[in-house]
Write an enzyme that holds these catalytic residues in place. Structure first.
Site, PDB file in Angstrom:
ATOM      1  N   ASN A  37       0.872  -1.313   0.043  1.00 10.85           N
ATOM      2  CA  ASN A  37      -0.010  -0.028  -0.182  1.00 10.85           C
ATOM      3  C   ASN A  37       0.756   1.176   0.007  1.00 10.85           C
ATOM      4  OD1 ASN A  37       0.525  -0.584   2.661  1.00 10.85           O
ATOM      5  ND2 ASN A  37      -1.095   0.077   3.713  1.00 10.85           N
ATOM      6  N   GLU A  90       3.980  -4.565  12.333  1.00 13.14           N
ATOM      7  CA  GLU A  90       3.032  -3.381  11.984  1.00 13.14           C
ATOM      8  C   GLU A  90       1.796  -4.150  11.518  1.00 13.14           C
ATOM      9  OE1 GLU A  90       3.366  -0.485  13.462  1.00 13.14           O
ATOM     10  OE2 GLU A  90       5.884  -0.565  13.571  1.00 13.14           O
ATOM     11  N   CYS A 107      -3.394   0.955   6.804  1.00 12.42           N
ATOM     12  CA  CYS A 107      -3.527   0.252   8.099  1.00 12.42           C
ATOM     13  C   CYS A 107      -4.339   1.549   9.066  1.00 12.42           C
ATOM     14  CB  CYS A 107      -2.365  -0.394   8.538  1.00 12.42           C
ATOM     15  SG  CYS A 107      -1.125   0.592   8.508  1.00 12.42           S
ATOM     16  N   GLU A 131       8.134   1.877  14.534  1.00 12.36           N
ATOM     17  CA  GLU A 131       9.015   2.585  13.468  1.00 12.36           C
ATOM     18  C   GLU A 131       8.953   3.777  13.415  1.00 12.36           C
ATOM     19  OE1 GLU A 131       7.243   0.017  10.106  1.00 12.36           O
ATOM     20  OE2 GLU A 131       9.106  -1.132  10.210  1.00 12.36           O
TER      21      GLU A 131
HETATM   22  O1  LIG Z   1      -0.645   1.462   6.021  1.00 11.97           O
HETATM   23  C1  LIG Z   1       0.474   1.461   6.787  1.00 11.97           C
HETATM   24  C2  LIG Z   1       1.051   2.762   6.693  1.00 11.97           C
HETATM   25  C3  LIG Z   1       0.490   3.976   6.900  1.00 11.97           C
HETATM   26  C4  LIG Z   1       1.302   5.030   7.403  1.00 11.97           C
HETATM   27  O2  LIG Z   1       2.452   4.979   7.562  1.00 11.97           O
HETATM   28  O3  LIG Z   1       0.822   6.242   7.387  1.00 11.97           O
END
Ligand SMILES: O=CCCC(=O)O
Length: 499
Positions: A165, A266, A300, A475
């Site tokens: 994604n 994650e 996510c 992270e």
């Molecule tokens: O979908 C996971 C990461 C979304 C984000 O880092 O904003």
């Protein structure tokens, strides 16, 4: 290997493109010679192919990373920072080309692809700074004449299992932290998005990052589980970082448990977005529009369950419908498109099932509700469901599709109870102008990240990660992200003649 496919876009620098995996300093085929196709989700047409690596291809990549680690672990942090900054500069120069590639891999509109790249560049910049700020401690022991100190050292070869994604952001968030710490890495991008990872390898090489420090093993959907398992179980891999579903996260953790590997997970979100009667509705709406429809709901941390207090429910639903109806769904590279396709056809099937389930259990479809079949590609209408209840599927699983599910609530206690009634705990969002309530929500909502009057909390400087079944480890952010790639060693020294 040259590709027989027609590129559906033009690049300013076509030499950025590679269609083979990258191990050590070589572009390599899979041992089997097999390849898989990369599809444009906006047309369903293949535009490239990459090597279908299998578990047999893992040892060469890990050994290359291990050999590189012997030297890289001893490189001065300032030099590691300089390489990261050089990589940052070259990636900035390649921004236009990378945006095209990200759009044709993921389907997201070009403007969003640029947004992802700017977010991604923040990681290289941030972790360049972090490299020089890794510090140990010194203290005086309880026992006489004794001092204690700790030093931090890179853990070793890290493996990164990366989702489709945010294919550039997720690679750079992981590898930025790993390289800052002095670790080397083998990245396995998703089958949908290998090309952008290979461009990053080309740019890393141009930045002078030493041979074997950054390796990319591509593979298809079928070979992803065995290849990932082989990476997790390889004795020279000391750390695994995974972003993806909770189901697969549990598998990764179990593979890693056998070798007691350090793991960062994650995982899924199922995030609540709570709007109180006293919220600034324009602010809440604007934030929801970006958060919910970003990449057609495929993040996510997207708002999966939208709880709106009874006093503003009808107005908020009407405003959301009005604003959502203005979205322009189309190919991500077409001017004016504000929402692209889903990245995989599997996501369409899941969206249909979730909408049907909600409808059968009494939800109203205020907008959309169906796939768009008038054009090729994996398009689903921006959809708003109202009158959602706890027994509906969306209440318990992520949509990963453009579906805004609205729930009506009466009290703060009810909202908190419903928001927390999930096994997941990645992000929660709350909109209220009552500062006491906001503080209570910060403490009472069960999630690793709480957006307070904002739907946007992702940034290189902000620790990213969930609790409960949304995983563990952080992270990005100060110290915590780099720590995931470090081990702490304790030294105890006896000093004669002191105290
Ligand atoms: O979908 C996971 C990461 C979304 C984000 O880092 O904003």
């Amino acid at each position: 290997m040259a590709t027989q496919y027609q590129l559906p876009f033009k690049l300013a620098d076509p030499t950025l493109l590679h269609f083979d995996s990258f191990v050590g300093d070589k572009w390599v085929q899979a041992k089997s010679g097999q390849r898989f196709e990369v599809l444009d989700p906006g047309t369903d047409k293949a535009w490239a192919s990459c090597p279908t690596n299998s578990a047999d291809d893992v040892p060469d990549a890990v050994e290359a990373a291990h050999e590189a680690f012997q030297h890289f672990r001893k490189v001065n942090p300032r030099q590691r920072a300089k390489w990261l900054l050089k990589w940052h500069d070259l990636t900035t120069q390649a921004r236009d080309d990378l945006a095209q590639i990200v759009t044709h891999e993921t389907g997201k509109p070009l403007a969003e692809a640029y947004g992802e790249l700017d977010y991604s560049l923040g990681f290289l910049w941030w972790f360049a700074g972090e490299a020089e700020r890794i510090q140990g401690t010194v203290s005086t022991a309880a026992a006489p004449n004794r001092r204690l100190f700790t030093i931090k050292q890179p853990i070793g070869v890290a493996a990164a299992l990366v989702p489709w994604n945010f294919p550039v952001a997720m690679v750079l968030r992981k590898v930025g932290a790993a390289l800052a710490a002095g670790c080397t890495m083998v990245v396995k991008p998703s089958p949908e998005t290998p090309i952008s990872a290979l461009v990053l390898a080309e740019l890393a090489q141009r930045a002078g990052i030493p041979t074997g420090v950054f390796n990319v093993l591509t593979t298809d959907l079928e070979n992803t589980p065995p290849l990932s398992e082989a990476l997790c179980k390889h004795p020279l891999v000391k750390k695994v970082t995974f972003t993806g579903s909770t189901r697969v996260g549990k598998l990764v953790a179990s593979h890693c448990a056998q070798g007691l590997k350090k793991v960062t997970l994650e995982l899924g979100g199922n995030c609540p977005f709570i709007v109180f009667d006293d919220a600034n509705l324009d602010q809440a709406l604007e934030q929801l529009m970006t958060l919910k429809w970003r990449h057609a709901g495929q993040a996510c941390i997207t708002a999966n369950r939208i709880y709106v207090q009874a006093g503003v429910y009808d107005r908020f639903a009407a405003l959301l419908k009005e604003r959502t109806a203005t979205l322009v769904v189309g190919h991500g590279s077409t001017a004016g498109t504000t929402m692209g396709p889903l990245t995989t056809p599997r996501s369409i099937d899941k969206a249909i099932a979730q909408v049907n389930d909600a409808r059968q259990r009494g939800a109203d479809v205020l907008l959309g509700g169906s796939p768009l079949t008038s054009q090729p590609g994996y398009f689903f209408e921006p959809t708003i469901l109202s009158g959602m209840t706890d027994e509906m599927q969306i209440s318990h699983e992520e949509s990963f599709a453009p579906i805004a599910a609205l729930y009506r609530f009466d009290t703060e206690d009810q909202a908190v109870q419903w928001a927390n009634a999930t096994s997941m705990g990645l992000a929660s969002y709350a909109f209220t102008k009552n500062i006491d309530r906001m503080w209570r929500l910060l403490e009472n909502l069960e999630a690793g990240m709480i957006g307070m009057n904002t739907g946007n909390q992702s940034a290189a400087e902000s620790p990213f990660g969930g609790i409960k079944e949304s995983g563990y480890g952080k992270e990005s952010g100060k110290d915590v992200a780099v720590n995931e790639y470090l081990v702490t060693k304790t030294g105890t020294l006896t000093i004669e003649g002191q105290y």
